[in-house]
Structures are given as C-alpha cells and as structure tokens.
Design an enzyme around this catalytic site. Structure first.
Site, PDB file in Angstrom:
ATOM      1  N   HIS A  77      34.022  20.288 165.927  1.00  0.00           N
ATOM      2  CA  HIS A  77      35.335  20.398 165.272  1.00  0.00           C
ATOM      3  C   HIS A  77      35.934  19.036 164.987  1.00  0.00           C
ATOM      4  CE1 HIS A  77      35.336  24.749 165.862  1.00  0.00           C
ATOM      5  NE2 HIS A  77      34.708  24.456 166.995  1.00  0.00           N
ATOM      6  N   HIS A  87      35.001  30.483 167.917  1.00  0.00           N
ATOM      7  CA  HIS A  87      35.891  29.411 168.379  1.00  0.00           C
ATOM      8  C   HIS A  87      37.095  29.979 169.144  1.00  0.00           C
ATOM      9  CE1 HIS A  87      37.518  25.431 168.437  1.00  0.00           C
ATOM     10  NE2 HIS A  87      38.299  25.509 167.377  1.00  0.00           N
TER      11      HIS A  87
HETATM   12 ZN    ZN Z   1      37.952  23.598 164.132  1.00  0.00          ZN
END
Ligand code: ZN
Length: 263
Positions: A77, A87
């Site tokens: 990320h 995520h």
């Molecule tokens: Zn991200």
C-alpha cells in the site's frame, strides 16, 4: 438438409472471429494513471518499509554484452496501488482473486476539485453523487468510479499531499476523499466495480474508522489509490484498465493503471 462439413463450420467461425475484432488502438488516447515508483514514492506514515530497488547487475559481461537486473521490495500500500477487499475484510478477495471485469471497466469521473480546493477535508456526499447523476445520467452497475480531487498536483510533496509527514504518526493526516453515505450509494445501490481516487486513501485523511474501506471491502469492491492524470479523462466514456501485480494472497499491490479515451 445437408449437414455442414467440419471445414465449413471452422471457416465460418474464423470469419466471425475476424469481423468481431472491434478494438482499434488508433481510435483511443491512452492516459497513464500511475505515478512512478522510486525514492520519492509516498507511503502511509506508519509504514516502516518503502519502495527499494537493489541493483543486482549493471555492466559488461565477460561475454562482451551489457546486462542489467534489479530486485525490488515494497509495501503493498504505497504509490499508485490496489486495495484488495481483503485489506479490510477477513473473507474479502485477495489481489489475485479479483475478477478482471472489476479491474477493466467503464470509468465514471466525478470532479470535486473545487470543493477539495476550498476544504482539504472534503468528503464526497450522497447529494453530490445524485447531482452528478442528474447532470450526467445514472451510474451504471459495473462502473469504476474515479474521484478527481486535483490532489495529484501535490505529489510527491508529503506535507501538501498527506497533510503531515511525521514518521510513525497517521493522526494528523488531512486530504479529501469519499464520504460514508456516498460510498454506500455507489457500492450498495449502484453496484460499482471499483472506487478510485487521486489521494492516498478512499477514506479521507482525518478518518479514524475507515468506513469507506469497510463498506467497499464488505461487497468485494477494490480500491485504486494515488491515481494521477484524472484531469485528462472525460466524465464518461473512458475505459479504465487497472492491473496490479498478481500477488497471491495479497491485500493489495502496486498498480499500473491506464485509461483508454475515445478520440
Ligand atoms: Zn491501500
């Protein structure tokens, strides 16, 4: 009735395949929606690692030819990247499991550069989406929403882009993004394929509970973050192609995103 021969069937199939070819690259302008990866790539302030390119070879070989090769490491990320549903959802799809039709999709660009310039903590509202639809038509199921805040003009100035650059501290971030009610409308009612943005997160910088990430992940909707060049896209009509590194079990990954814009 005479049964057609296999050769006749194959010939017909071949002619159909040729005439079905409709993608002519000359009819599109191709826009790069990704930032480059390098020493200036921005990461979340709490990230302990950054993009690193290690030179393994660069120079003449004993055989006389030139040879170069590097190894790389990077957090998933940072820079222009994908958020896989995993995520923010334990049962969400991981990077390699996202259906390709969520990564290659008609783009709908919502322009909030004025609102974001007036308030760096601006969040897209449900009413703003409804006003967009009144002007441009209802957002079709399977669209990739690209929220244009104008923020990529700050890249890679961390203070201007993220609002703060204190290492290890994400509590003072400040930048615009989606709001919770707009995300619910887009994800749950409109059934969009993906949520993209030209800031560091699909939740605004001040967020402490990441509601937009959670709403999207719960419906297996991926995010595209730190996009750029959204000013070069029409509000409708472009095709976004956002293909991440196909990391097995990934929660995201570096993303090369482009758009095909009809000339
Ligand atoms: Zn991200």
């Amino acid at each position: 009735m005479k049964t057609p021969t296999l050769a006749a069937v194959l010939a017909l199939a071949a002619s159909v395949a040729v005439t079905a070819q409709t993608i002519d690259p000359a009819r599109y302008r191709i826009v790069d929606l990704s930032h480059g990866y390098g020493p200036g790539t921005l990461y979340w302030p709490t990230s302990t690692e950054k993009f690193a390119l290690k030179q393994e070879a660069s120079g003449p070989t004993p055989g006389g030819w030139f040879y170069a090769a590097n190894s790389l490491s990077t957090p998933e990320h940072g820079g222009t990247h994908l958020d896989a549903p995993r995520h923010f959802s334990e049962k969400g799809r991981t990077t390699e499991q996202i259906p390709l039709d969520q990564l290659v999709a008609p783009a709908v660009v919502i322009d909030v550069t004025k609102e974001a310039a007036a308030d760096r903590n601006y969040r897209l509202t449900r009413d703003a989406v409804l006003a967009f639809e009144k002007a441009h038509g209802r957002i079709a199921r399977g669209s990739a929403i690209l929220l244009r805040t104008g923020w990529s003009r700050h890249w890679p100035n961390a203070v201007a882009y993220l609002g703060d650059d204190t290492p290890g501290d994400a509590s003072k971030l400040s930048f615009p993004s989606y709001g919770e009610d707009a995300a619910r409308l887009l994800v749950e009612d409109r059934g969009v394929a993906a949520l993209g943005i030209d800031t560091a997160s699909i939740d605004y910088g001040r967020s402490t509970d990441f509601q937009v990430h959670r709403i999207a992940a719960a419906r297996n909707v991926p995010g595209f973050e730190n996009l750029t060049n959204l000013d070069q896209l029409p509000q409708r009509g472009a095709l976004v192609v956002a293909l991440p590194m196909k990391i097995e079990g990934g929660s995201g990954g570096p993303l090369r995103a482009i758009a095909l814009v009809p000339r």
